[in-house]
Write an enzyme that holds these catalytic residues in place. Sequence first.
Site, mmCIF file in Angstrom:
data_model
loop_
_atom_site.group_PDB
_atom_site.id
_atom_site.type_symbol
_atom_site.label_atom_id
_atom_site.label_comp_id
_atom_site.label_asym_id
_atom_site.label_seq_id
_atom_site.Cartn_x
_atom_site.Cartn_y
_atom_site.Cartn_z
ATOM 1 N N HIS A 118 -9.640 9.339 7.041
ATOM 2 C CA HIS A 118 -8.445 9.647 6.171
ATOM 3 C C HIS A 118 -8.335 10.814 5.694
ATOM 4 O O HIS A 118 -8.059 10.967 4.604
ATOM 5 C CB HIS A 118 -8.413 7.892 5.518
ATOM 6 C CG HIS A 118 -6.666 8.375 5.306
ATOM 7 N ND1 HIS A 118 -5.976 7.173 5.417
ATOM 8 C CD2 HIS A 118 -5.773 9.860 4.218
ATOM 9 C CE1 HIS A 118 -4.345 7.388 4.806
ATOM 10 N NE2 HIS A 118 -4.427 8.605 4.086
ATOM 11 N N GLU A 166 -3.448 9.860 11.070
ATOM 12 C CA GLU A 166 -2.451 10.594 10.763
ATOM 13 C C GLU A 166 -2.850 11.993 11.440
ATOM 14 O O GLU A 166 -2.412 13.219 10.572
ATOM 15 C CB GLU A 166 -1.332 11.191 9.684
ATOM 16 C CG GLU A 166 -0.850 9.696 9.344
ATOM 17 C CD GLU A 166 0.109 9.998 8.028
ATOM 18 O OE1 GLU A 166 -0.028 10.690 7.820
ATOM 19 O OE2 GLU A 166 1.129 9.096 7.582
ATOM 20 N N ASN A 300 2.463 4.441 11.149
ATOM 21 C CA ASN A 300 3.321 5.199 10.049
ATOM 22 C C ASN A 300 4.406 5.919 9.918
ATOM 23 O O ASN A 300 4.642 6.985 10.927
ATOM 24 C CB ASN A 300 1.708 5.742 8.932
ATOM 25 C CG ASN A 300 0.206 5.357 8.541
ATOM 26 O OD1 ASN A 300 0.547 4.359 8.846
ATOM 27 N ND2 ASN A 300 -0.140 6.706 8.144
ATOM 28 N N TYR A 302 7.560 6.243 7.510
ATOM 29 C CA TYR A 302 8.580 6.750 5.853
ATOM 30 C C TYR A 302 10.309 7.169 6.733
ATOM 31 O O TYR A 302 10.720 6.459 5.234
ATOM 32 C CB TYR A 302 7.425 8.110 5.420
ATOM 33 C CG TYR A 302 6.739 7.764 4.608
ATOM 34 C CD1 TYR A 302 6.444 7.221 3.729
ATOM 35 C CD2 TYR A 302 5.055 7.631 5.300
ATOM 36 C CE1 TYR A 302 5.155 6.618 3.147
ATOM 37 C CE2 TYR A 302 4.118 7.471 5.442
ATOM 38 C CZ TYR A 302 3.744 6.702 3.940
ATOM 39 O OH TYR A 302 2.943 6.380 3.609
ATOM 40 N N GLU A 342 1.547 2.458 7.665
ATOM 41 C CA GLU A 342 2.058 2.370 6.292
ATOM 42 C C GLU A 342 3.443 2.671 6.498
ATOM 43 O O GLU A 342 4.638 2.727 7.369
ATOM 44 C CB GLU A 342 1.642 4.087 5.838
ATOM 45 C CG GLU A 342 0.660 4.076 6.266
ATOM 46 C CD GLU A 342 -0.134 5.541 5.439
ATOM 47 O OE1 GLU A 342 0.792 6.351 5.092
ATOM 48 O OE2 GLU A 342 -1.364 5.873 5.696
HETATM 49 C C1 PNW Z 1 0.443 9.817 5.000
HETATM 50 N N1 PNW Z 1 5.089 15.126 5.333
HETATM 51 O O1 PNW Z 1 0.976 10.872 4.015
HETATM 52 C C2 PNW Z 1 -0.382 9.305 4.642
HETATM 53 O O2 PNW Z 1 -2.012 8.759 5.095
HETATM 54 C C3 PNW Z 1 -0.910 9.008 2.880
HETATM 55 O O3 PNW Z 1 -2.315 8.838 2.157
HETATM 56 C C4 PNW Z 1 -0.329 9.669 1.155
HETATM 57 O O4 PNW Z 1 -0.119 9.027 0.487
HETATM 58 C C5 PNW Z 1 1.710 9.188 2.522
HETATM 59 O O5 PNW Z 1 1.904 9.071 3.958
HETATM 60 C C6 PNW Z 1 2.223 9.554 1.351
HETATM 61 O O6 PNW Z 1 2.805 10.933 1.672
HETATM 62 C C7 PNW Z 1 1.773 12.102 4.323
HETATM 63 O O7 PNW Z 1 4.938 16.125 4.422
HETATM 64 C C8 PNW Z 1 2.000 13.439 4.130
HETATM 65 O O8 PNW Z 1 5.246 14.689 5.931
HETATM 66 C C9 PNW Z 1 3.053 13.984 3.896
HETATM 67 C C10 PNW Z 1 3.584 13.589 5.417
HETATM 68 C C11 PNW Z 1 4.112 12.772 5.565
HETATM 69 C C12 PNW Z 1 2.418 11.228 5.540
#
Ligand code: PNW
Length: 448
Positions: A118, A166, A300, A302, A342
Site C-alpha cells: 500500500h 491501487e 476501491n 469513491y 474501500e
Molecule cells: C485511496 N485520487 O487513495 C487509498 O487506497 C487510501 O490509502 C486513501 O486514504 C483513500 O483512497 C482516500 O483517499 C486515493 O486522487 C487517493 O483520485 C487519491 C485518489 C484516489 C484514491
Amino acid sequence: QYVSDFAWSSATSAYQIEGGWNADGKGESIWDNFTHAGRSHNNETGDDACLSYYKYKDDVQLLRNLSVGYYRFSLSWPRIIPTGEINDGINQPGVDYYNNLIDELLANNIQPMVTLYHWDLPQALQDKYEGWLDQSGIIVKAFADYTDFCFKTYGDRVKFWITFNEPFITAQLGYGVAAFAPGHYSPGEGVYYAAHSIIKSHAQAYHIYNNTYRESQKGQIGITLNSNWADPMTRTDLEHVEASQRNLAFATGWFADPIFGTGDYPDIMRYNVSTFYLFPKLSKAEKLLNKGTSDFFGLNHYTSHLWLSSASTWLYQVPWGIRKLLIWIKRTYGDPVIYITENGISEHFSDGLDDDIRVNYYKNYINEVLKAIKEDDVNVKGYTAWSLMDNFEWAEGYSERFGLHWVNFTDPERTRIPKKSASYYRSLAGNHEFKSPRERDEFHYGTF
Ligand code: PNW
C-alpha cells in the site's frame, strides 16, 4: 431474502496509521522520504500518525465494537525488510509486530485481509533501481521474495491476500505527476513502465502463492484496483458513450485487462498512447503469466464524474455510480467475485463526531451495492469502509478525515472516539448479512 456470508470489513494502511517510522530497525520508505522533504500538506508526516504501532490492541477493540468480521490493513515492506531486498536481512521486531496484530485479530474473531503493498516502497529500492521504473527484473524479484516471506510467515493465519493497492495511483501520482511518493515526474511515459513492472510483480506473487502455498494454506489472493464510474453525458450520442468507455479502459482496464481479461493492455490504450509515447509490450509468455491471476476483483470506489462534492477535491458523491460500475465489471470481466475493498468519504480537519454526511454516504452507497447484488446478480462478497479511523491522508496530510472513528491528533495518546457513522456501520455489519428489503430500480441500465 438475504445475502449470507457477506464479509463486512473496515480498512487502514500501514503508513497512514502506524507511526514508529524508524522504530526498532524499520527501514525508510519512499513516504518517509517524501514527507521529510516537506512534500505533503503543511509539512505533515506519518512519523507518528495514529501510533498504531503501539496501540494495535486498541484498534482491534474498535473493530470489535463495529461488529465487523474482517480488517483490511497493510504490511510495511521496509518494516519487515529494511532495504527491501531479503538477502540484506529481515527486521525481527517488525515481523513480530504483524504476528502480534494478526494474533490479536484472530483472538477477537476478526479475519485479516492483508495488503502487501500500500504505497510504502523501501527507499533503498527507489535509490538503487528507480523503484517501479526498473525494467531489469530486480524490482519484480525483490517483491517476489518479500511476498514469499510473508506467505511463509503469516499464511498459516492470513487467508485473504491483496498484492497491490491501487496501482493506478502509484503509477500516475507517484511516477507521473509527482504528487505522491517517490515524486518522480514522468507523465505519459514513466507511468506506463511503472505499471508494467507492477503487473509483472503482481503475477509473480500470485504464482508463488498458487504454486507453493495455496494447497496447504487454503487462502485466496487478488489485487485491488481503484475505479471511478464515468457516466456518459448523454446516451444517445455515440461520442459520449465512447468517451466513457475510453475513460474506463485507461483507468481500470489498464490493470484489469491484463489480470482479469485477455492478459494484455486494452487495445484502445495501446493505440492512443503509442501514437505519442513508447508503450511497453507484454510478450506472449508474459500475457499467459498475467491472465487469470486474481481470485477476486478487489474494488476501491469513491466517486463518479461529477456531482456533489466532499472535503477531497476529487471526491463527488454519486451513490448510483457504484452500481453501474459493478455491473460494468461483471459484464466486462466475466462475472468475477468482487470484494469492495474501500469506499468512504472525507470531511475537513475541523469536523467532529456528528458526521451525517458520512452516515448518508454509507447508507446511499451500500444501498446501491445491495441493488447490484439483488437486482443485477453481481457477485459482491464483501464491503469495506475506508477508514477505521482518521489518519494520514497522503499529500493532504491530516487535513481530510475519512474515519469512522475520530482521532485526536494533538493528544499524545491519539485518543480514538466513535463518530455517528461508526454506530450506523455497526448496525449494518452487526447483522452479518444484508437483510434490507429490495428497493425498486429507478435507473435504466441498458447502455454502456
Ligand atoms: C485511496 N485520487 O487513495 C487509498 O487506497 C487510501 O490509502 C486513501 O486514504 C483513500 O483512497 C482516500 O483517499 C486515493 O486522487 C487517493 O483520485 C487519491 C485518489 C484516489 C484514491
